[in-house]
Each structure stands twice: as C-alpha cells, then as structure tokens.
Design a protein around this motif. Structure first.
Motif, PDB file in Angstrom:
ATOM      1  N   GLY A  17      44.996 133.100 -63.861  1.00 36.30           N
ATOM      2  CA  GLY A  17      46.385 133.277 -63.489  1.00 36.30           C
ATOM      3  C   GLY A  17      47.070 131.924 -63.374  1.00 36.30           C
ATOM      4  O   GLY A  17      46.511 130.883 -63.714  1.00 36.30           O
ATOM      5  N   VAL A  18      48.285 131.946 -62.891  1.00 34.60           N
ATOM      6  CA  VAL A  18      49.067 130.729 -62.696  1.00 34.60           C
ATOM      7  C   VAL A  18      49.755 130.821 -61.344  1.00 34.60           C
ATOM      8  O   VAL A  18      50.266 131.885 -60.961  1.00 34.60           O
ATOM      9  N   ASP A  19      49.789 129.720 -60.625  1.00 35.88           N
ATOM     10  CA  ASP A  19      50.558 129.629 -59.387  1.00 35.88           C
ATOM     11  C   ASP A  19      52.011 129.366 -59.780  1.00 35.88           C
ATOM     12  O   ASP A  19      52.442 128.222 -59.938  1.00 35.88           O
ATOM     13  N   THR A  20      52.765 130.444 -59.943  1.00 37.72           N
ATOM     14  CA  THR A  20      54.127 130.315 -60.468  1.00 37.72           C
ATOM     15  C   THR A  20      55.079 129.668 -59.463  1.00 37.72           C
ATOM     16  O   THR A  20      56.133 129.158 -59.854  1.00 37.72           O
ATOM     17  N   ALA A  21      54.714 129.693 -58.170  1.00 32.57           N
ATOM     18  CA  ALA A  21      55.556 129.026 -57.173  1.00 32.57           C
ATOM     19  C   ALA A  21      55.408 127.509 -57.268  1.00 32.57           C
ATOM     20  O   ALA A  21      56.349 126.762 -56.969  1.00 32.57           O
ATOM     21  N   TYR A  22      54.226 127.052 -57.697  1.00 31.73           N
ATOM     22  CA  TYR A  22      53.991 125.610 -57.830  1.00 31.73           C
ATOM     23  C   TYR A  22      54.466 125.117 -59.197  1.00 31.73           C
ATOM     24  O   TYR A  22      55.195 124.126 -59.294  1.00 31.73           O
ATOM     25  N   PHE A  23      54.057 125.819 -60.245  1.00 31.84           N
ATOM     26  CA  PHE A  23      54.487 125.439 -61.598  1.00 31.84           C
ATOM     27  C   PHE A  23      55.785 126.181 -61.904  1.00 31.84           C
ATOM     28  O   PHE A  23      55.803 127.193 -62.604  1.00 31.84           O
ATOM     29  N   THR A  24      56.860 125.663 -61.353  1.00 33.14           N
ATOM     30  CA  THR A  24      58.154 126.313 -61.478  1.00 33.14           C
ATOM     31  C   THR A  24      59.167 125.384 -62.131  1.00 33.14           C
ATOM     32  O   THR A  24      59.141 124.171 -61.894  1.00 33.14           O
ATOM     33  N   PRO A  25      60.061 125.929 -62.930  1.00 32.09           N
ATOM     34  CA  PRO A  25      61.115 125.100 -63.528  1.00 32.09           C
ATOM     35  C   PRO A  25      62.299 124.907 -62.587  1.00 32.09           C
ATOM     36  O   PRO A  25      63.246 124.197 -62.934  1.00 32.09           O
ATOM     37  N   HIS A  26      62.249 125.519 -61.424  1.00 27.86           N
ATOM     38  CA  HIS A  26      63.411 125.539 -60.540  1.00 27.86           C
ATOM     39  C   HIS A  26      63.402 124.424 -59.499  1.00 27.86           C
ATOM     40  O   HIS A  26      64.356 124.315 -58.720  1.00 27.86           O
ATOM     41  N   ALA A  27      62.357 123.605 -59.454  1.00 25.02           N
ATOM     42  CA  ALA A  27      62.313 122.473 -58.519  1.00 25.02           C
ATOM     43  C   ALA A  27      62.940 121.240 -59.162  1.00 25.02           C
ATOM     44  O   ALA A  27      63.132 121.179 -60.387  1.00 25.02           O
ATOM     45  N   GLU A  28      63.265 120.248 -58.319  1.00 21.94           N
ATOM     46  CA  GLU A  28      63.820 118.990 -58.808  1.00 21.94           C
ATOM     47  C   GLU A  28      62.682 118.003 -59.061  1.00 21.94           C
ATOM     48  O   GLU A  28      61.875 117.727 -58.169  1.00 21.94           O
ATOM     49  N   TYR A  29      62.605 117.473 -60.268  1.00 26.47           N
ATOM     50  CA  TYR A  29      61.581 116.498 -60.630  1.00 26.47           C
ATOM     51  C   TYR A  29      62.267 115.267 -61.200  1.00 26.47           C
ATOM     52  O   TYR A  29      63.098 115.381 -62.105  1.00 26.47           O
ATOM     53  N   ALA A  30      61.891 114.106 -60.699  1.00 22.45           N
ATOM     54  CA  ALA A  30      62.414 112.859 -61.272  1.00 22.45           C
ATOM     55  C   ALA A  30      61.749 112.619 -62.619  1.00 22.45           C
ATOM     56  O   ALA A  30      60.538 112.772 -62.768  1.00 22.45           O
ATOM     57  N   SER A  31      62.541 112.239 -63.606  1.00 17.51           N
ATOM     58  CA  SER A  31      61.992 112.046 -64.948  1.00 17.51           C
ATOM     59  C   SER A  31      61.105 110.799 -65.000  1.00 17.51           C
ATOM     60  O   SER A  31      61.501 109.721 -64.564  1.00 17.51           O
ATOM     61  N   PRO A  32      59.915 110.921 -65.565  1.00 17.51           N
ATOM     62  CA  PRO A  32      59.041 109.760 -65.742  1.00 17.51           C
ATOM     63  C   PRO A  32      59.274 109.041 -67.063  1.00 17.51           C
ATOM     64  O   PRO A  32      58.612 108.041 -67.360  1.00 17.51           O
ATOM     65  N   TYR A  33      60.212 109.530 -67.863  1.00 20.88           N
ATOM     66  CA  TYR A  33      60.418 109.005 -69.203  1.00 20.88           C
ATOM     67  C   TYR A  33      61.605 108.042 -69.249  1.00 20.88           C
ATOM     68  O   TYR A  33      62.541 108.141 -68.442  1.00 20.88           O
ATOM     69  N   ALA A  34      61.545 107.122 -70.201  1.00 13.80           N
ATOM     70  CA  ALA A  34      62.656 106.197 -70.418  1.00 13.80           C
ATOM     71  C   ALA A  34      63.848 106.955 -71.016  1.00 13.80           C
ATOM     72  O   ALA A  34      63.684 107.972 -71.707  1.00 13.80           O
ATOM     73  N   ALA A  35      65.029 106.456 -70.737  1.00 13.00           N
ATOM     74  CA  ALA A  35      66.243 107.100 -71.237  1.00 13.00           C
ATOM     75  C   ALA A  35      66.208 107.204 -72.763  1.00 13.00           C
ATOM     76  O   ALA A  35      65.873 106.231 -73.452  1.00 13.00           O
ATOM     77  N   GLY A  36      66.534 108.368 -73.268  1.00 12.52           N
ATOM     78  CA  GLY A  36      66.616 108.572 -74.706  1.00 12.52           C
ATOM     79  C   GLY A  36      65.327 109.021 -75.357  1.00 12.52           C
ATOM     80  O   GLY A  36      65.341 109.450 -76.519  1.00 12.52           O
ATOM     81  N   GLU A  37      64.192 108.920 -74.677  1.00 11.82           N
ATOM     82  CA  GLU A  37      62.922 109.325 -75.282  1.00 11.82           C
ATOM     83  C   GLU A  37      62.876 110.826 -75.505  1.00 11.82           C
ATOM     84  O   GLU A  37      63.330 111.605 -74.672  1.00 11.82           O
ATOM     85  N   ARG A  38      62.313 111.239 -76.643  1.00 16.52           N
ATOM     86  CA  ARG A  38      62.041 112.656 -76.913  1.00 16.52           C
ATOM     87  C   ARG A  38      60.542 112.841 -76.726  1.00 16.52           C
ATOM     88  O   ARG A  38      59.748 112.619 -77.631  1.00 16.52           O
ATOM     89  N   ALA A  39      60.160 113.226 -75.532  1.00 17.38           N
ATOM     90  CA  ALA A  39      58.741 113.240 -75.175  1.00 17.38           C
ATOM     91  C   ALA A  39      58.064 114.533 -75.624  1.00 17.38           C
ATOM     92  O   ALA A  39      58.548 115.635 -75.387  1.00 17.38           O
ATOM     93  N   VAL A  40      56.911 114.352 -76.257  1.00 17.32           N
ATOM     94  CA  VAL A  40      55.984 115.439 -76.572  1.00 17.32           C
ATOM     95  C   VAL A  40      54.763 115.186 -75.694  1.00 17.32           C
ATOM     96  O   VAL A  40      54.168 114.104 -75.753  1.00 17.32           O
ATOM     97  N   VAL A  41      54.362 116.149 -74.861  1.00 17.92           N
ATOM     98  CA  VAL A  41      53.373 115.881 -73.832  1.00 17.92           C
ATOM     99  C   VAL A  41      52.124 116.742 -74.004  1.00 17.92           C
ATOM    100  O   VAL A  41      52.202 117.908 -74.404  1.00 17.92           O
ATOM    101  N   PHE A  42      50.997 116.127 -73.710  1.00 18.29           N
ATOM    102  CA  PHE A  42      49.713 116.830 -73.595  1.00 18.29           C
ATOM    103  C   PHE A  42      49.158 116.493 -72.232  1.00 18.29           C
ATOM    104  O   PHE A  42      49.041 115.312 -71.873  1.00 18.29           O
ATOM    105  N   CYS A  43      48.784 117.510 -71.459  1.00 18.68           N
ATOM    106  CA  CYS A  43      48.201 117.299 -70.130  1.00 18.68           C
ATOM    107  C   CYS A  43      46.773 117.838 -70.104  1.00 18.68           C
ATOM    108  O   CYS A  43      46.522 118.946 -70.576  1.00 18.68           O
TER     109      CYS A  43
END
Length: 433
Positions: free
Chosen positions: A206-232
């Motif tokens: 399953g997934v902890d949908t309360a933790y992995f949510t798109p509705h929280a505020e996250y500071a961007s770790p990327y430089a301005a203008g970057e089009r990031a493709v991510v693998f975690c």
C-alpha cells in the motif's frame, strides 16, 4: 491479546526503502491485534537510534547487529554445506537463542516470518501456526543477476538462485501460508513450487497517502529553470544501480539534446561508486542521502522507473503516483501494479521509447500529441487512493494467521484449514526438505 513472534531480516523502521515500508506497515497492523515479539537485524549503524520507537510498539524485541561485509564473508561457508548463501548471511546465534527463549516463555502459537531466510529461526516450532511473507521470489532475482553478470560472479549467482529456490520450496511446503507481494509473484512461485500451490497467495503493498501527498508545501530542491527527471531509490541496490546507469547512458543524452534544461536527478542513500561516477556526465545529478525525498518528487517534471531487473511491486512508483506525479515505467517496474497505462502512468519498453516519451513530455514538438502530465498525475493519485490503502491490503494476513487459510490463484482467501498441528509436527524441517 495473543502473543505473536515476528521475524524480520532488516529493522522495520524507518520506512525509507521498499522492504522496510512493507515490514513497518505489517508491524503496525499486527500490534493492533497481538502482543508482538520482534526479532530482527540492524545492518545500518544509523538505524540503532530508532530502537526506542520499535520497543514502544512491541511486547519484547531483540536486535541483532549485522555487519554486511562480515556477513558476506560468513555466507561463503554455505558453499561447503550446499546451503543458500542467504541463510548463512542471516544466521545469528544470539537471535536464535532469543527466539527459543521467547517461544518457550511466552508459549507463542503464531509466527510471522518476513523474508525467506528468516524462516530458519522458526523451523523447529511446527506446533505454531507459521505464515511466511517471502515478498518477492528472491531466487528468481538471483537468476536474473546471473544472466547479467560476468564470470565468476555469474557462477556464484547461479548457485544462489538454485539453492535459494530449493530452500524457498522447502519452507513453503511446511508453512500454513506462503505470501508474496503481487499476483504475478505468487503465480511465478506457484509454477516453481507446484507442491505448495494450495497455500501460496499474496497481499499487495500500500501507500501512506497522507504522507506522500501532493497537497503539502515543499521547498524546491532544484535550480531555477531546471526540468528535473527524478529517480528515487536505495542506490547501493544493484537493480537500481543498473537502472540509473542504463538510463543515464542510453536514454538521457537524447533527452538533453532536445531539452538543454533537462536534468536527471538520482536521489537515494549510499550511491555506489558506479552511480557516483555518473555525476561527471552532462546533466546528471547524484544527491546521495536526502532528509526527505518528497520535495524531489513534488517539483520534478517527471518521475522515471527504468528498471531492467525487478521482482515484486516498486514502491517508488506507487509513492510518485500518490504525489500526483506522472511516472514513466519499464515493463519490469510496472509488474504487479494495477494502473492504466497512458492514463495513470506511462510505459516505455526500450531506450528509444523512454527517450521519446520523456522528450514528448518535457518539450513536445509543435503539432504533436502532448502528454497532459497534470491530468496523468491526478489520475495516478486517484488510483492510489482507491486501490492502495494499507488496511485493506493487510486484511488477509490476520485471517491466515488465525485459520491457516488457503489462498486461491487469484489471491482471494477462503476459509479452509491446510494443516493441523499434528501434521505439522510430522513434517520435515525446512533444511531437510
């Protein structure tokens, strides 16, 4: 509450990698119904600080130190005894003694085993109901390793694939239930171990949908203008290493040529030397350990899972979907995940398709069909909310612990007892089978 012994090959906290996510949610589910006695290994020095949290959850616990370097050397002794290397890797006298004492003093009647090699600690207790969560068909993963490695490692991996399958079959044959992470994994093992077909089933991640949510505020770790493709992912795990190296060398140059602002971010702890070397390539960023992967997913243009070797369900895919992120997956990474390709995620089967799909998503050509990434992300989140809650996923486990149930080929459960204590007592031990 009744007592239950839970044996886990790696400390089930924090839930920051695939197996620990599954084992932690399993533990949280079990402690609501049983007095859990936890026996486990700690293979990362940083994880010792998490013991208080687990001790608070459990009636008792034992944490065995495991030094991966020494364990690898020790496991080579299995070659002399014609045993699986994985058995010897996870062999510990202190844990064995604690299990014996706990079983005797607490009169435990239920044992939940997480990961096949941990079954060695339960093999002498046939009077208990024993349920084994193999998660993946690990022997088949070693078989895939053997196909991709060169001599002499190819021989060693082929040896482990054969011996571990023999052990997995022996364990399943005398267990009340043998569980896997998905229907394809269960079907594969049913074909490999037909003698145990009536007790092979699965419960999905399953997934902890309360933790992995798109509705929280996250500071961007990327430089301005970057089009990031991510693998975690854990970057000392060879299938992940193989995936990012392949993507960085075979796919990303074509992406960068089309979109100069594209960057491929490899996010995960303990990057191997091979992964670290990728940072010398244009547009590649290797982060190492980060305090929180969610900002990297939230602010990426795309998430990718280009695995070429995979077993079970890829949590990294489900977590990105839960964060309403469009994910491009390989067929191997898609296996076991219930999602509609083209609407809830994107599928690419080779380097050319991966490059074309990433390019079309990042910088679509004039007049071409454009992937609506936001729309795919919303559909992905809806799929996770509907299909991947942990409570529903874990419901069959308790039933099997209580009744020794049969699991049908489709993974459904019907209430039929598959073994009695008397029959189990007469069964061979797992190492003798």
């Amino acid at each position: 509450m009744d007592d239950l012994l839970l044996l886990v090959h790696r400390i089930p906290y924090p839930p920051n990698k695939g197996d620990k996510i599954r084992s932690y949610h399993l533990l949280k589910h079990l402690v609501q119904r049983y007095r859990v006695h936890l026996g486990t290994f700690v293979d990362d020095e940083d994880d010792w600080r998490h013991l208080p949290h687990l001790k608070e959850l459990c009636a008792s616990s034992h944490f065995a130190r495991l030094d991966p370097r020494w364990a690898r050397l020790r496991s080579l002794g299995a070659l002399l005894g014609n045993r699986s290397l994985s058995q010897d890797y996870y062999s510990d006298g202190g844990l064995r003694a604690w299990v014996a004492q706990t079983m005797r003093e607490q009169r435990i009647g239920r044992v939940m085993v997480f990961s096949g090699p941990m079954a060695q600690y339960a093999e002498t207790y046939p009077q208990a109901r024993r349920v084994v969560d193999f998660c993946d068909v690990d022997s088949d993963k070693w078989r895939q390793y053997a196909q991709r490695k060169s001599w002499p490692m190819r021989l060693l991996y082929a040896y482990e694939a054969e011996r571990l399958l023999r052990y997995e079959r022996a364990v399943a044959a005398v267990s009340d239930a043998a569980l896997f992470v998905s229907e394809p994994e269960a079907a594969l093992f049913r074909a490999l171990a037909p003698e145990s077909g009536d007790r092979i089933g699965y419960f999905g991640n399953g997934v902890d949908t309360a933790y992995f949510t798109p509705h929280a505020e996250y500071a961007s770790p990327y430089a301005a203008g970057e089009r990031a493709v991510v693998f975690c992912g854990a970057m000392d795990y060879w299938p992940n290493v193989d995936a990012v190296c392949w993507f960085a060398r075979e796919v990303f140059p074509a992406v960068l040529a089309r979109e100069p602002l594209a960057r491929f971010y490899i996010v995960g702890a303990r990057p191997s030397a091979e992964v670290q070397a990728l940072s010398a390539l244009p547009g590649i960023r290797v982060t190492g350990t980060v305090p929180d992967v969610r900002p990297y997913v939230a602010h990426a243009a795309l998430s990718v899972a280009p695995l070429r070797i995979a077993r079970g369900i890829q949590n990294k895919v489900l977590e990105a979907m839960s964060m309403a992120k469009a994910v491009i997956v390989s067929p191997q990474a898609l296996e076991g995940i219930s999602a509609e390709t083209g609407r809830e995620l994107l599928l690419a089967e080779d380097a050319a398709q991966f490059a074309a799909t990433v390019n079309q998503a990042l910088a679509p050509a004039a007049g071409s069909a454009v992937y609506a990434l936001d729309e795919i992300g919303r559909a992905a989140r809806a799929r996770v909310e509907t299909s991947y809650g942990w409570a529903a996923r874990l419901a069959p486990v308790e039933a099997m612990l209580e009744s020794g149930l049969d699991a049908s080929p489709a993974g459904a459960v019907d209430e039929k007892r598959v073994a009695t204590a008397a029959n189990a007592a007469a069964a061979p031990t797992w190492n003798q089978a």
